[in-house]
Each structure stands twice: as C-alpha cells, then as structure tokens.
Motif scaffolding. Structure first.
Motif, mmCIF file in Angstrom:
data_model
loop_
_atom_site.group_PDB
_atom_site.id
_atom_site.type_symbol
_atom_site.label_atom_id
_atom_site.label_comp_id
_atom_site.label_asym_id
_atom_site.label_seq_id
_atom_site.Cartn_x
_atom_site.Cartn_y
_atom_site.Cartn_z
ATOM 1 N N ASP A 1 19.398 -15.923 0.303
ATOM 2 C CA ASP A 1 19.405 -17.384 0.350
ATOM 3 C C ASP A 1 18.419 -17.934 1.376
ATOM 4 O O ASP A 1 17.802 -18.969 1.142
ATOM 5 N N VAL A 2 18.269 -17.266 2.503
ATOM 6 C CA VAL A 2 17.319 -17.737 3.516
ATOM 7 C C VAL A 2 15.896 -17.646 2.986
ATOM 8 O O VAL A 2 15.102 -18.581 3.152
ATOM 9 N N LEU A 3 15.562 -16.552 2.331
ATOM 10 C CA LEU A 3 14.221 -16.413 1.765
ATOM 11 C C LEU A 3 14.001 -17.421 0.632
ATOM 12 O O LEU A 3 12.925 -18.021 0.523
ATOM 13 N N GLY A 4 15.024 -17.655 -0.177
ATOM 14 C CA GLY A 4 14.924 -18.667 -1.221
ATOM 15 C C GLY A 4 14.739 -20.063 -0.631
ATOM 16 O O GLY A 4 13.925 -20.855 -1.116
ATOM 17 N N GLN A 5 15.466 -20.364 0.434
ATOM 18 C CA GLN A 5 15.321 -21.659 1.106
ATOM 19 C C GLN A 5 13.923 -21.816 1.687
ATOM 20 O O GLN A 5 13.358 -22.897 1.681
ATOM 21 N N TYR A 6 13.346 -20.718 2.167
ATOM 22 C CA TYR A 6 11.971 -20.739 2.681
ATOM 23 C C TYR A 6 11.006 -21.209 1.581
ATOM 24 O O TYR A 6 10.185 -22.104 1.811
ATOM 25 N N CYS B 1 13.025 -20.890 8.710
ATOM 26 C CA CYS B 1 13.308 -19.803 7.769
ATOM 27 C C CYS B 1 12.344 -18.636 7.990
ATOM 28 O O CYS B 1 12.748 -17.471 7.939
ATOM 29 N N ALA B 2 11.075 -18.952 8.227
ATOM 30 C CA ALA B 2 10.085 -17.903 8.456
ATOM 31 C C ALA B 2 10.421 -17.109 9.713
ATOM 32 O O ALA B 2 10.305 -15.883 9.735
ATOM 33 N N GLU B 3 10.844 -17.787 10.758
ATOM 34 C CA GLU B 3 11.215 -17.104 12.005
ATOM 35 C C GLU B 3 12.417 -16.183 11.787
ATOM 36 O O GLU B 3 12.435 -15.053 12.269
ATOM 37 N N SER B 4 13.410 -16.660 11.055
ATOM 38 C CA SER B 4 14.614 -15.841 10.873
ATOM 39 C C SER B 4 14.374 -14.655 9.947
ATOM 40 O O SER B 4 15.075 -13.648 10.037
ATOM 41 N N MET B 5 13.360 -14.738 9.074
ATOM 42 C CA MET B 5 13.072 -13.646 8.147
ATOM 43 C C MET B 5 11.981 -12.695 8.646
ATOM 44 O O MET B 5 11.679 -11.707 8.000
#
Length: 175
Positions: free
Chosen positions: A73-78, A121-125
């Motif tokens: 979901d985080v990558l999708g939100q990115y 999102c980029a930072e968290s991934m």
C-alpha cells in the motif's frame, strides 16, 4: 535518551555492543520477520496505468531486500501521489502561462501537498538516497594481513598484506 531499537544483525555488525549468545537469541526472538513475496503485486485500488511501473520498482526493491507484502500500500500510495503531483504541476504551469495568479497559487499549494506525500512514501520505502544510506548494514572491516589469498592477487594487495602482517607480528611479539 535511547535511540530507535535496531535489528540484532545491525547491532552485531556495528561492533559497538557485545551481546552474549543468549542475549542475541532473546533479541532475535522479539524481532518481527516477514518473508519476502514471490513478486511485487500491485494493490487492487491502484489505477491500471500504474501497474507496470509498480511491478518494475517493486522487483528492484524486492531484489534489494527492501520490500515485503506489507509495503504494497505504501508503494501504491507513492505512485498515486506522484501521478497527482504531476497533474497538479501541469495545471499550475498552465495557470502561470495564462497569468491567473489565484489559480496558479491554488495549484502550487496542491502540488506542494502531493510532493510532500511522494517524498514521505519514498523515504519510507528506501527510494531516496538518504533513506538507503540509513538502512544499509555496515560490513565489518577485514584486516588485509589476515585475509585469504582469494581476496586479490595484485602487487599492491600483496605488499599491503605483507606490511600489515609484519606490523601485527611486531605488535604481538615485543622484543
């Protein structure tokens, strides 16, 4: 004040804290491990036009060991936030070309909001340089004097090993 809890492998690799085998096992038992998926599958809510790029970046993250099914979901939100940021950028540029200051200001504000979402999102991934620098586990340094012969056979390496071996022998056997 104590910092964030680090994985046992990172604590051991840093070498600043020496854990007994029992302490290391107890720490590992408390850590959460999520097995990596076979492939990066986009979430159902992500628009179809973003699926191909999701799979590409997901596979790169998977190969680097930075992706699990929980990150979908985080990558999708990115990708969704980035798509909206690009759209807001085009509309802000159009408003600037049309010399409509109020509309340009509104779209620039919207653009800034989406950019913050993309960056978070980029930072968290681990998609940014600084994020990757924080998650790389340091490799332990190896003494070239005690390294095996398969580590390199060029002249410089042989001389360096000879000098370090001589220095170690001199340090171990004082006259």
């Amino acid at each position: 004040m104590a910092g964030k809890r680090q994985p046992t492998a990172l604590v051991e690799a840093n070498g600043r804290k020496h854990l007994t085998a029992a302490e290391a096992d107890a720490r590992r038992d408390q850590e959460v491990y999520v097995a990596p998926p076979e492939a990066a599958v986009p979430p159902l809510w992500l628009p179809k036009k973003l699926h191909k790029e999701f799979r590409e970046i997901g596979e790169i993250l998977l190969a680097a060991g930075l992706y699990s099914e929980l990150d979908r979901d985080v990558l999708g939100q990115y990708f969704l936030a980035r798509e909206r940021w690009l759209r807001a950028d085009k509309l802000a540029s159009q408003a600037i070309r049309d010399k409509d200051e109020n509309l340009a200001q509104k779209w620039a504000s919207t653009q800034n909001t989406y950019f913050r979402q993309v960056r978070q999102c980029a930072e968290s991934m681990g998609l940014s340089v600084t994020a990757r620098c924080r998650i790389v586990i340091p490799t332990p340094l190896q003494n070239a004097g005690k390294a095996g012969p398969e580590d390199g056979t060029d002249e410089f390496t042989r001389q360096l090993r000879a000098r370090q071996a001589a220095a170690l022998e001199a340090a171990e056997c004082p006259p």
